[in-house]
Design a protein around this motif. Structure first.
Motif, PDB file in Angstrom:
ATOM      1  N   ALA A 121       6.706   8.557  19.074  1.00  0.00           N
ATOM      2  CA  ALA A 121       7.647   9.677  19.195  1.00  0.00           C
ATOM      3  C   ALA A 121       6.949  10.915  19.765  1.00  0.00           C
ATOM      4  O   ALA A 121       7.523  11.642  20.579  1.00  0.00           O
ATOM      5  CB  ALA A 121       8.278   9.990  17.843  1.00  0.00           C
ATOM      6  N   THR A 122       5.712  11.149  19.367  1.00  0.00           N
ATOM      7  CA  THR A 122       4.958  12.309  19.830  1.00  0.00           C
ATOM      8  C   THR A 122       4.587  12.187  21.306  1.00  0.00           C
ATOM      9  O   THR A 122       4.728  13.144  22.064  1.00  0.00           O
ATOM     10  CB  THR A 122       3.662  12.478  18.992  1.00  0.00           C
ATOM     11  N   THR A 123       4.121  11.007  21.707  1.00  0.00           N
ATOM     12  CA  THR A 123       3.658  10.822  23.085  1.00  0.00           C
ATOM     13  C   THR A 123       4.791  10.430  24.029  1.00  0.00           C
ATOM     14  O   THR A 123       4.671  10.631  25.235  1.00  0.00           O
ATOM     15  CB  THR A 123       2.574   9.727  23.167  1.00  0.00           C
ATOM     16  N   GLY A 124       5.839   9.810  23.475  1.00  0.00           N
ATOM     17  CA  GLY A 124       6.923   9.315  24.304  1.00  0.00           C
ATOM     18  C   GLY A 124       6.571   8.040  25.049  1.00  0.00           C
ATOM     19  O   GLY A 124       7.281   7.638  25.962  1.00  0.00           O
ATOM     20  N   ASP A 125       5.474   7.382  24.643  1.00  0.00           N
ATOM     21  CA  ASP A 125       4.989   6.221  25.391  1.00  0.00           C
ATOM     22  C   ASP A 125       4.262   5.263  24.448  1.00  0.00           C
ATOM     23  O   ASP A 125       3.219   5.614  23.886  1.00  0.00           O
ATOM     24  CB  ASP A 125       4.049   6.708  26.496  1.00  0.00           C
ATOM     25  N   VAL A 126       4.800   4.051  24.299  1.00  0.00           N
ATOM     26  CA  VAL A 126       4.197   3.048  23.413  1.00  0.00           C
ATOM     27  C   VAL A 126       2.764   2.736  23.842  1.00  0.00           C
ATOM     28  O   VAL A 126       1.862   2.640  23.003  1.00  0.00           O
ATOM     29  CB  VAL A 126       5.055   1.752  23.389  1.00  0.00           C
ATOM     30  N   HIS A 127       2.561   2.586  25.137  1.00  0.00           N
ATOM     31  CA  HIS A 127       1.237   2.227  25.637  1.00  0.00           C
ATOM     32  C   HIS A 127       0.223   3.336  25.337  1.00  0.00           C
ATOM     33  O   HIS A 127      -0.904   3.065  24.900  1.00  0.00           O
ATOM     34  CB  HIS A 127       1.322   1.927  27.133  1.00  0.00           C
ATOM     35  N   GLU A 128       0.603   4.570  25.551  1.00  0.00           N
ATOM     36  CA  GLU A 128      -0.280   5.699  25.242  1.00  0.00           C
ATOM     37  C   GLU A 128      -0.584   5.736  23.746  1.00  0.00           C
ATOM     38  O   GLU A 128      -1.717   5.980  23.342  1.00  0.00           O
ATOM     39  CB  GLU A 128       0.356   7.017  25.691  1.00  0.00           C
ATOM     40  N   ALA A 129       0.417   5.486  22.924  1.00  0.00           N
ATOM     41  CA  ALA A 129       0.202   5.462  21.475  1.00  0.00           C
ATOM     42  C   ALA A 129      -0.820   4.392  21.100  1.00  0.00           C
ATOM     43  O   ALA A 129      -1.728   4.635  20.299  1.00  0.00           O
ATOM     44  CB  ALA A 129       1.527   5.226  20.749  1.00  0.00           C
ATOM     45  N   GLU A 130      -0.692   3.207  21.706  1.00  0.00           N
ATOM     46  CA  GLU A 130      -1.649   2.135  21.416  1.00  0.00           C
ATOM     47  C   GLU A 130      -3.053   2.518  21.867  1.00  0.00           C
ATOM     48  O   GLU A 130      -4.028   2.203  21.187  1.00  0.00           O
ATOM     49  CB  GLU A 130      -1.215   0.831  22.082  1.00  0.00           C
ATOM     50  N   HIS A 131      -3.169   3.184  22.990  1.00  0.00           N
ATOM     51  CA  HIS A 131      -4.490   3.597  23.463  1.00  0.00           C
ATOM     52  C   HIS A 131      -5.125   4.616  22.522  1.00  0.00           C
ATOM     53  O   HIS A 131      -6.343   4.574  22.281  1.00  0.00           O
ATOM     54  CB  HIS A 131      -4.414   4.136  24.890  1.00  0.00           C
ATOM     55  N   ARG A 132      -4.338   5.497  21.976  1.00  0.00           N
ATOM     56  CA  ARG A 132      -4.888   6.461  21.007  1.00  0.00           C
ATOM     57  C   ARG A 132      -5.347   5.745  19.742  1.00  0.00           C
ATOM     58  O   ARG A 132      -6.394   6.071  19.194  1.00  0.00           O
ATOM     59  CB  ARG A 132      -3.861   7.541  20.695  1.00  0.00           C
ATOM     60  N   ILE A 133      -4.548   4.791  19.278  1.00  0.00           N
ATOM     61  CA  ILE A 133      -4.950   4.001  18.110  1.00  0.00           C
ATOM     62  C   ILE A 133      -6.198   3.194  18.437  1.00  0.00           C
ATOM     63  O   ILE A 133      -7.113   3.075  17.615  1.00  0.00           O
ATOM     64  CB  ILE A 133      -3.790   3.092  17.637  1.00  0.00           C
ATOM     65  N   MET A 134      -6.240   2.659  19.661  1.00  0.00           N
ATOM     66  CA  MET A 134      -7.374   1.842  20.084  1.00  0.00           C
ATOM     67  C   MET A 134      -8.689   2.618  20.007  1.00  0.00           C
ATOM     68  O   MET A 134      -9.720   2.065  19.617  1.00  0.00           O
ATOM     69  CB  MET A 134      -7.143   1.339  21.513  1.00  0.00           C
ATOM     70  N   GLN A 135      -8.664   3.880  20.372  1.00  0.00           N
ATOM     71  CA  GLN A 135      -9.879   4.695  20.285  1.00  0.00           C
ATOM     72  C   GLN A 135     -10.357   4.770  18.837  1.00  0.00           C
ATOM     73  O   GLN A 135     -11.557   4.694  18.561  1.00  0.00           O
ATOM     74  CB  GLN A 135      -9.632   6.085  20.853  1.00  0.00           C
ATOM     75  N   CYS A 136      -9.412   4.905  17.916  1.00  0.00           N
ATOM     76  CA  CYS A 136      -9.764   4.954  16.494  1.00  0.00           C
ATOM     77  C   CYS A 136     -10.276   3.602  16.001  1.00  0.00           C
ATOM     78  O   CYS A 136     -11.244   3.542  15.232  1.00  0.00           O
ATOM     79  CB  CYS A 136      -8.554   5.398  15.673  1.00  0.00           C
ATOM     80  N   LEU A 137      -9.647   2.528  16.448  1.00  0.00           N
ATOM     81  CA  LEU A 137     -10.085   1.187  16.057  1.00  0.00           C
ATOM     82  C   LEU A 137     -11.493   0.917  16.579  1.00  0.00           C
ATOM     83  O   LEU A 137     -12.355   0.418  15.848  1.00  0.00           O
ATOM     84  CB  LEU A 137      -9.100   0.140  16.573  1.00  0.00           C
ATOM     85  N   ALA A 138     -11.737   1.258  17.841  1.00  0.00           N
ATOM     86  CA  ALA A 138     -13.069   1.043  18.422  1.00  0.00           C
ATOM     87  C   ALA A 138     -14.118   1.854  17.675  1.00  0.00           C
ATOM     88  O   ALA A 138     -15.222   1.356  17.398  1.00  0.00           O
ATOM     89  CB  ALA A 138     -13.062   1.411  19.908  1.00  0.00           C
ATOM     90  N   GLU A 139     -13.781   3.088  17.319  1.00  0.00           N
ATOM     91  CA  GLU A 139     -14.717   3.915  16.553  1.00  0.00           C
ATOM     92  C   GLU A 139     -14.990   3.285  15.195  1.00  0.00           C
ATOM     93  O   GLU A 139     -16.143   3.230  14.742  1.00  0.00           O
ATOM     94  CB  GLU A 139     -14.148   5.319  16.373  1.00  0.00           C
ATOM     95  N   GLY A 140     -13.945   2.803  14.530  1.00  0.00           N
ATOM     96  CA  GLY A 140     -14.119   2.166  13.219  1.00  0.00           C
ATOM     97  C   GLY A 140     -14.970   0.913  13.301  1.00  0.00           C
ATOM     98  O   GLY A 140     -15.817   0.670  12.433  1.00  0.00           O
TER      99      GLY A 140
END
Length: 147
Positions: free
Chosen positions: A98-117
């Motif tokens: 909802a914030t980004t307006g883009d499912v793919h962008e949302a996944e990429h933001r989550i992906m950065q957190c997953l990679a960091e974890g």
């Protein structure tokens, strides 16, 4: 779900792409792979040339993105969302979309957190920290609140 060795893991992606291109039926995970690959047309050459890419090293030091790792992280996120594990990730994902307006962008933001974890897990030799992961996703969304 995926084989542990690099060649077999990559073959799963390459085979799914080849089956899709040939119009063959896909298993559910193969359909996910193809869906993700279609979001990344820049990866088609990697999926279409197994001889060159099954053993290829992708060096982050030289600015190379590993397309197989990237797509694998997308799959991991989809799996997490399907079962809401860690608890609250599905809601954070929805808010991030909802914030980004883009499912793919949302996944990429989550992906950065997953990679960091995952990097911290390897570096510190500790279990994956779900709370830190969810906090990172919250920060990636500009203050989303995990439940």
């Amino acid at each position: 779900m995926f084989p542990a060795d690099r060649q077999s893991h990559r073959s799963t992606f390459i085979t799914a792409w080849a089956k899709a291109k040939a119009g063959q039926p896909l298993a559910p995970v193969e359909a996910q792979i193809v869906q993700i690959a279609r979001m990344h047309p820049e990866y088609e050459d990697y999926l279409s040339d197994p001889e060159r890419n099954l053993d290829r090293d992708f060096s982050p030091d030289s600015g190379q993105t590993n397309p197989f790792l990237h797509m694998g992280l997308h799959i991991a996120i989809l799996d997490q969302l399907s079962v809401d594990q860690p608890a609250g990730i599905r809601r954070l994902h929805q808010q991030l979309v909802a914030t980004t307006g883009d499912v793919h962008e949302a996944e990429h933001r989550i992906m950065q957190c997953l990679a960091e974890g995952l990097w911290r897990l390897q570096r510190d030799d500790h279990p994956f920290n779900d709370k830190a992961y969810l906090k990172c996703i919250k920060r990636a969304g500009g203050g989303l609140r995990p439940r």
